[in-house]
Design a protein around this motif. Structure first.
Motif, PDB file in Angstrom:
ATOM      1  N   ALA A  55       0.841  -1.201   0.000  1.00 11.34           N
ATOM      2  CA  ALA A  55       0.000   0.000   0.000  1.00 11.34           C
ATOM      3  C   ALA A  55       0.876   1.249   0.000  1.00 11.34           C
ATOM      4  N   VAL A  56       0.301   2.368  -0.442  1.00  9.16           N
ATOM      5  CA  VAL A  56       1.127   3.544  -0.713  1.00  9.16           C
ATOM      6  C   VAL A  56       1.677   4.195   0.552  1.00  9.16           C
ATOM      7  N   ILE A  57       0.887   4.285   1.621  1.00  6.64           N
ATOM      8  CA  ILE A  57       1.376   4.977   2.815  1.00  6.64           C
ATOM      9  C   ILE A  57       2.544   4.234   3.459  1.00  6.64           C
ATOM     10  N   PRO A  58       2.458   2.912   3.692  1.00  7.73           N
ATOM     11  CA  PRO A  58       3.640   2.206   4.191  1.00  7.73           C
ATOM     12  C   PRO A  58       4.826   2.285   3.229  1.00  7.73           C
ATOM     13  N   THR A  59       4.557   2.287   1.922  1.00  4.50           N
ATOM     14  CA  THR A  59       5.635   2.415   0.941  1.00  4.50           C
ATOM     15  C   THR A  59       6.407   3.708   1.151  1.00  4.50           C
ATOM     16  N   ILE A  60       5.674   4.798   1.336  1.00  4.68           N
ATOM     17  CA  ILE A  60       6.318   6.106   1.529  1.00  4.68           C
ATOM     18  C   ILE A  60       7.043   6.157   2.876  1.00  4.68           C
ATOM     19  N   ILE A  61       6.337   5.798   3.944  1.00  6.02           N
ATOM     20  CA  ILE A  61       6.896   5.955   5.287  1.00  6.02           C
ATOM     21  C   ILE A  61       8.098   5.040   5.496  1.00  6.02           C
ATOM     22  N   SER A  62       8.009   3.802   5.040  1.00  7.13           N
ATOM     23  CA  SER A  62       9.123   2.876   5.264  1.00  7.13           C
ATOM     24  C   SER A  62      10.379   3.333   4.533  1.00  7.13           C
ATOM     25  N   GLN A  63      10.227   3.887   3.339  1.00  8.87           N
ATOM     26  CA  GLN A  63      11.390   4.421   2.633  1.00  8.87           C
ATOM     27  C   GLN A  63      11.985   5.617   3.382  1.00  8.87           C
ATOM     28  N   LEU A  64      11.120   6.523   3.820  1.00  9.75           N
ATOM     29  CA  LEU A  64      11.598   7.711   4.525  1.00  9.75           C
ATOM     30  C   LEU A  64      12.278   7.343   5.847  1.00  9.75           C
ATOM     31  N   CYS A  65      11.673   6.445   6.599  1.00 10.94           N
ATOM     32  CA  CYS A  65      12.228   6.080   7.910  1.00 10.94           C
ATOM     33  C   CYS A  65      13.530   5.292   7.790  1.00 10.94           C
ATOM     34  N   ASN A  66      13.775   4.705   6.612  1.00 11.04           N
ATOM     35  CA  ASN A  66      15.046   4.015   6.377  1.00 11.04           C
ATOM     36  C   ASN A  66      16.106   4.926   5.778  1.00 11.04           C
ATOM     37  N   GLY A  67      15.797   6.219   5.697  1.00 10.49           N
ATOM     38  CA  GLY A  67      16.783   7.193   5.228  1.00 10.49           C
ATOM     39  C   GLY A  67      16.965   7.246   3.728  1.00 10.49           C
ATOM     40  N   ILE A  68      16.075   6.630   2.968  1.00 11.02           N
ATOM     41  CA  ILE A  68      16.169   6.668   1.512  1.00 11.02           C
ATOM     42  C   ILE A  68      15.838   8.077   1.026  1.00 11.02           C
ATOM     43  N   GLU A  69      16.670   8.616   0.161  1.00 10.46           N
ATOM     44  CA  GLU A  69      16.515  10.011  -0.282  1.00 10.46           C
ATOM     45  C   GLU A  69      15.641  10.154  -1.508  1.00 10.46           C
ATOM     46  N   GLU A  70      15.531   9.103  -2.315  1.00  5.03           N
ATOM     47  CA  GLU A  70      14.651   9.120  -3.486  1.00  5.03           C
ATOM     48  C   GLU A  70      13.495   8.168  -3.218  1.00  5.03           C
ATOM     49  N   ILE A  71      12.329   8.734  -2.986  1.00  8.01           N
ATOM     50  CA  ILE A  71      11.152   7.953  -2.627  1.00  8.01           C
ATOM     51  C   ILE A  71      10.464   7.502  -3.910  1.00  8.01           C
ATOM     52  N   LYS A  72      10.481   6.198  -4.172  1.00  3.13           N
ATOM     53  CA  LYS A  72       9.971   5.652  -5.428  1.00  3.13           C
ATOM     54  C   LYS A  72       8.488   5.336  -5.305  1.00  3.13           C
ATOM     55  N   LEU A  73       7.710   5.917  -6.211  1.00  2.00           N
ATOM     56  CA  LEU A  73       6.264   5.720  -6.228  1.00  2.00           C
ATOM     57  C   LEU A  73       5.788   5.507  -7.651  1.00  2.00           C
ATOM     58  N   GLY A  74       4.513   5.163  -7.789  1.00  2.00           N
ATOM     59  CA  GLY A  74       3.889   5.080  -9.096  1.00  2.00           C
ATOM     60  C   GLY A  74       3.273   6.427  -9.461  1.00  2.00           C
ATOM     61  N   SER A  75       2.074   6.398 -10.008  1.00  2.00           N
ATOM     62  CA  SER A  75       1.409   7.626 -10.426  1.00  2.00           C
ATOM     63  C   SER A  75       1.051   8.491  -9.218  1.00  2.00           C
ATOM     64  N   LEU A  76       1.245   9.806  -9.354  1.00  2.00           N
ATOM     65  CA  LEU A  76       1.007  10.734  -8.252  1.00  2.00           C
ATOM     66  C   LEU A  76      -0.334  11.448  -8.357  1.00  2.00           C
ATOM     67  N   SER A  77      -0.999  11.351  -9.501  1.00  2.00           N
ATOM     68  CA  SER A  77      -2.220  12.134  -9.710  1.00  2.00           C
ATOM     69  C   SER A  77      -3.498  11.523  -9.131  1.00  2.00           C
ATOM     70  N   PRO A  78      -3.603  10.183  -8.986  1.00  2.00           N
ATOM     71  CA  PRO A  78      -4.860   9.635  -8.456  1.00  2.00           C
ATOM     72  C   PRO A  78      -5.174  10.162  -7.061  1.00  2.00           C
ATOM     73  N   THR A  79      -6.466  10.264  -6.769  1.00  2.00           N
ATOM     74  CA  THR A  79      -6.894  10.682  -5.427  1.00  2.00           C
ATOM     75  C   THR A  79      -7.519   9.494  -4.700  1.00  2.00           C
ATOM     76  N   ARG A  80      -7.413   9.536  -3.378  1.00  2.00           N
ATOM     77  CA  ARG A  80      -7.948   8.464  -2.549  1.00  2.00           C
ATOM     78  C   ARG A  80      -8.671   9.047  -1.339  1.00  2.00           C
ATOM     79  N   ASP A  81      -9.676   8.307  -0.870  1.00  5.61           N
ATOM     80  CA  ASP A  81     -10.426   8.627   0.340  1.00  5.61           C
ATOM     81  C   ASP A  81      -9.846   7.741   1.442  1.00  5.61           C
ATOM     82  N   LEU A  82      -9.078   8.330   2.351  1.00  5.16           N
ATOM     83  CA  LEU A  82      -8.283   7.573   3.316  1.00  5.16           C
ATOM     84  C   LEU A  82      -8.998   7.471   4.663  1.00  5.16           C
ATOM     85  N   VAL A  83      -9.230   6.235   5.101  1.00  6.20           N
ATOM     86  CA  VAL A  83      -9.941   5.967   6.351  1.00  6.20           C
ATOM     87  C   VAL A  83      -8.964   5.317   7.328  1.00  6.20           C
TER      88      VAL A  83
END
Length: 333
Positions: free
Chosen positions: A192-220
């Motif tokens: 999932a996208v949020i763990p993907t972002i946070i785990s990269q950041l918390c491991n000190g990775i400087e280039e955060i790799k993601l897919g498409s940035l334009s989709p929107t989501r309703d986060l619960v």
């Protein structure tokens, strides 16, 4: 059903993200909880292994395979309520292994429905997903929105939902289809996208790799999602209905990523990687859910703001024992 106190409740997929949170909240409701976990030779109970020992002692854990009718029959015997969450949920992996999604998501749900019919189970909640709607044709997306099978995953969930509907209409089975939008929080898998972002950041990775940035989501937030399940399980008027769990707010993946980057490591850069981008006709560009039906049936409302939920999620990932479970340098499909 006004209360779940002293009811025997089975949670399938209890070893997973939402399922494990649901087990904890059901214990808080005074339920007798049976947790169905996926059998494996490591004797792992997934996220339930992270429970405090005093909590785990209150749970009856059974292992098996949701695709196996005998496993399901054993797990459902003697229970009053079934909350069926066991599923394969990764969208990219469904491109590579669609047959496994049919087996788990459709046949697994059929097994639950058939056993509920045979046993006379008091209530069955079948877990759907906002992905069944595909890209929004109008917003907010209510329960009347057309279905679109934009991935093999979403197609199997549409199939499972319609099987559940058919058992209500054909056999008067007391089924509710519960449709969470994009749930997030502690314990969510790296696909999932949020763990993907946070785990990269918390491991000190400087280039955060993601897919498409334009989709929107309703986060619960996951605790709000679990509470939605519990309120629907108590609600007799929800029988035969399909009900969204949504905040009725949206954020783009790009804005979400930038928010987390700003909080954790403002020097990090966001990089779009082709490997992570869905096929164009498969990408769900916009998800913004309507929650009026859930509110009117149960009085539910989201209790956690996105800011609060992200802060709790970041705090959880920041603990070394939790972060060590994630392989931030690998693309988890």
């Amino acid at each position: 059903m006004k209360s779940l106190t002293n009811k025997k409740v089975l949670v399938t997929g209890a070893d997973g993200f939402i399922g494990s949170h649901l087990v904890e909240q059901l214990l808080g409701e005074g339920c007798k909880v049976r947790a169905f976990a996926y059998y494996n030779s490591f004797n792992s109970w997934g996220w339930m292994d992270s429970f405090e020992s005093e909590v785990l002692k209150q749970v009856e854990v059974v292992t098996g395979d949701i695709r196996d009718r005998g496993s399901v029959a054993m797990a459902m015997d003697g229970v009053d309520v079934v909350l069926h969450l066991a599923a394969l949920i990764g969208i990219p992996y469904s491109y590579y292994s669609p047959e496994s999604y049919v087996g788990t998501n459709i046949t697994g749900t059929l097994n639950v429905l058939e056993e509920a019919k045979r046993l006379g189970t008091e209530r069955v909640l079948v877990t759907s997903t906002s992905e069944v709607y595909g890209t929004a044709q109008y917003v907010p997306i209510d329960e009347q929105h057309p279905y679109q099978g934009q991935s093999p995953y979403s197609a199997t969930k549409i199939g499972a939902d319609r099987m559940a509907e058919s058992y209500f209409r054909s056999f008067d089975l007391p089924v509710t289809i519960v449709r969470p939008f994009n749930t997030y929080g502690p314990r969510q898998s790296a696909r999932a996208v949020i763990p993907t972002i946070i785990s990269q950041l918390c491991n000190g990775i400087e280039e955060i790799k993601l897919g498409s940035l334009s989709p929107t989501r309703d986060l619960v937030y996951v605790k709000d999602t679990a509470r939605g399940f519990i309120e629907l399980a108590k609600c007799d008027d929800a029988i035969g209905e399909e009900v969204n769990i949504a905040t009725q707010q949206e954020i783009s993946i790009g804005d979400l990523a930038q928010t987390l980057v700003s909080q954790i490591n403002p020097s990090a850069k966001i990089v779009c990687e082709n490997e992570r981008i869905r096929p164009s006709k498969s990408e769900v560009e916009r998800l913004l859910g309507a929650n009026e039906k859930l509110k009117s049936l149960t009085g539910w409302a989201p209790a956690t703001t996105l800011e609060q939920g992200l802060a709790e999620t970041v705090a959880w990932f920041s603990e070394a024992s939790n972060l060590s479970r994630y392989k931030a340098d690998i693309y988890n499909v």
